[in-house]
Enzyme design. Sequence first.
Site, PDB file in Angstrom:
ATOM      1  N   ASP A   1       0.657  -1.207  -0.055  1.00  0.00           N
ATOM      2  CA  ASP A   1       0.075   0.132  -0.132  1.00  0.00           C
ATOM      3  C   ASP A   1       1.017   1.113   0.028  1.00  0.00           C
ATOM      4  O   ASP A   1       1.345   1.540   1.090  1.00  0.00           O
ATOM      5  CB  ASP A   1      -0.854  -0.014   1.140  1.00  0.00           C
TER       6      ASP A   1
ATOM      7  N   ASP B   1      -0.757   6.034  -7.903  1.00  0.00           N
ATOM      8  CA  ASP B   1      -0.978   4.931  -6.964  1.00  0.00           C
ATOM      9  C   ASP B   1      -1.059   3.680  -7.891  1.00  0.00           C
ATOM     10  O   ASP B   1      -1.952   3.324  -8.747  1.00  0.00           O
ATOM     11  CB  ASP B   1      -2.591   5.337  -6.641  1.00  0.00           C
TER      12      ASP B   1
END
Length: 445
Positions: free
Chosen positions: A112, A317
């Site tokens: 993440d 991302d």
Amino acid sequence: MATLLRCSSIFLVAFSILFHTVLSLTQDDHHHATVLTLELIHRDSPVSPLYNPSETHWQRLSQSLRRSHHQHRIIPHFRGKDVESPLSFSGGEYLLNISIGTPPRTLIGIFDTGSNLIWTQCIPCKECFEQKTPLFNPASSQTYKALSCGSKQCHLLPQASCFSTQLCHYNYTYGDGSYTIGNLALDTVTLNSISVRGTIFGCGHQNGGIFSGIESGIIGFGSGAVSLVSQIGKSVGGKFFSHCLVPTMSTQTDPNISSKLYFGHQVSGPGVLSTPLLLNGIDTYYYLELQGISVGGKRFTIDVDSSQDFKGNIFIDSGTPITYLPTNLYTSFEAEIRKEVHLEVVKDSMEYYLLNLCYKTMFDITDPIVTVHFNGADVKLNLENTFLRVSEDVVCLAFGPTSNETFTETSDLGIYGNVAVTNFLVEYDLENKILSFKPTNCTAQ
Ligand SMILES: *[C@@H]1O[C@H](CO)[C@@H](O)[C@H](O)[C@H]1NC(C)=O
Ligand SMILES: *[C@@H]1O[C@H](CO)[C@@H](O)[C@H](O)[C@H]1NC(C)=O
Ligand SMILES: *[C@@H]1O[C@H](CO)[C@@H](O)[C@H](O)[C@H]1NC(C)=O
Ligand SMILES: *[C@@H]1O[C@H](CO)[C@@H](O)[C@H](O)[C@H]1NC(C)=O
Ligand SMILES: *[C@@H]1O[C@H](CO)[C@@H](O)[C@H](O)[C@H]1NC(C)=O
């Protein structure tokens, strides 16, 4: 002052990659740095424990898209700062297989880039979700050390505090409702053959949220002090990492080919494009300044307000497949694509998981060439970065407007997704605050 967002649902999160550690440890001739290469295995790869050989490529892709529609991990809430709560998600399905403790125990965590804490479920477990590997037992690790709430390290995580005990207690919640509550502790983390002693991690005694059953926690790769990249930087040649993702959603990709995560390997040579990595003092996200996008020779620009304290208008991302452009820019971009591509538009694009523009074609769309203009880096996309085949005869534009992204409220902050970065070596250099792209055949890496 920043105006940001509340993200309540994001549509596609597709790639399901298992970060499978264990590969090679070699010397880099140019930088004399230790290079650590970790293999990233797509969750749908034959090598993955979740592989179902009876499914077709389209069934897997469709499930991956559908899964991602429901499973969006959103980043922890922030305290203070100008930014209320920048939320993003990691897609929840990039997994990194590392070890923790002495003797080492497997920790399979969600990779993440949108959070910082490394944590795993721990015994005694007040509340835990199901996981495949045994729970981590601090009592059986010779190198485990719980942190006291007065320790320096306890202050490195804003979500940690003194609770009712002398131990450093933390409560870390994610925007998708996932959470972990436990004690901050130190132990040895092992990545392949590199062991890093005294790594700060969360021993979670009360955990919940969206987890698939294979993983035991989350591995934060943000820019903050307690993230994995920040903590192991010294041991792997510096605070930077890079990834080379194969276009796993393409039928032309051999599903056995894995993506790669590199530490201590500096992107260099001809073709490297670099843009400032804008951290905005938030210590988690990787913001960039997007200046425009070109379709063939036609360039559309975006106003960048340099008087704002908050810098950047898009963040990168690796857990989000689709790229979301600020809505006005997207509108011009899509109109130009429609002008250039003379194929039958498939009306009901909802069927393709909220992709805005889809065409009926058995053939690949090779024109026009799309170039993304970041500050200092004109990134010329490959065809597989621009269009995504969602079925045998339908190809969709792998872009959408931020308005579709339900970063509702006032924000127009874009997301540069992972389809756009496949076949690029992408380096996050936290020391020099530079993000680099190098066109690379990731399949051949
Ligand atoms: C994780 O790594 C360990 C140690 O190398 C290995 O035994 C295990 O099979 C791996 N798990 C997965 C799901 O890849
Ligand atoms: C953890 O933090 C969340 C969000 O701030 C809060 O709602 C919850 O009550 C806290 N839980 C505990 C046990 O402190
Ligand atoms: C992929 O790997 C699996 C299992 O190792 C093997 O059976 C299969 O033949 C491989 N597929 C290709 C295209 O190489
Ligand atoms: C996506 O955005 C377009 C253009 O802004 C809009 O017309 C469409 O209704 C949106 N779709 C969804 C599902 O929000
Ligand atoms: C990338 O490398 C693979 C393996 O070497 C090769 O089969 C493939 O054709 C290459 N792709 C391109 C676009 O050069």
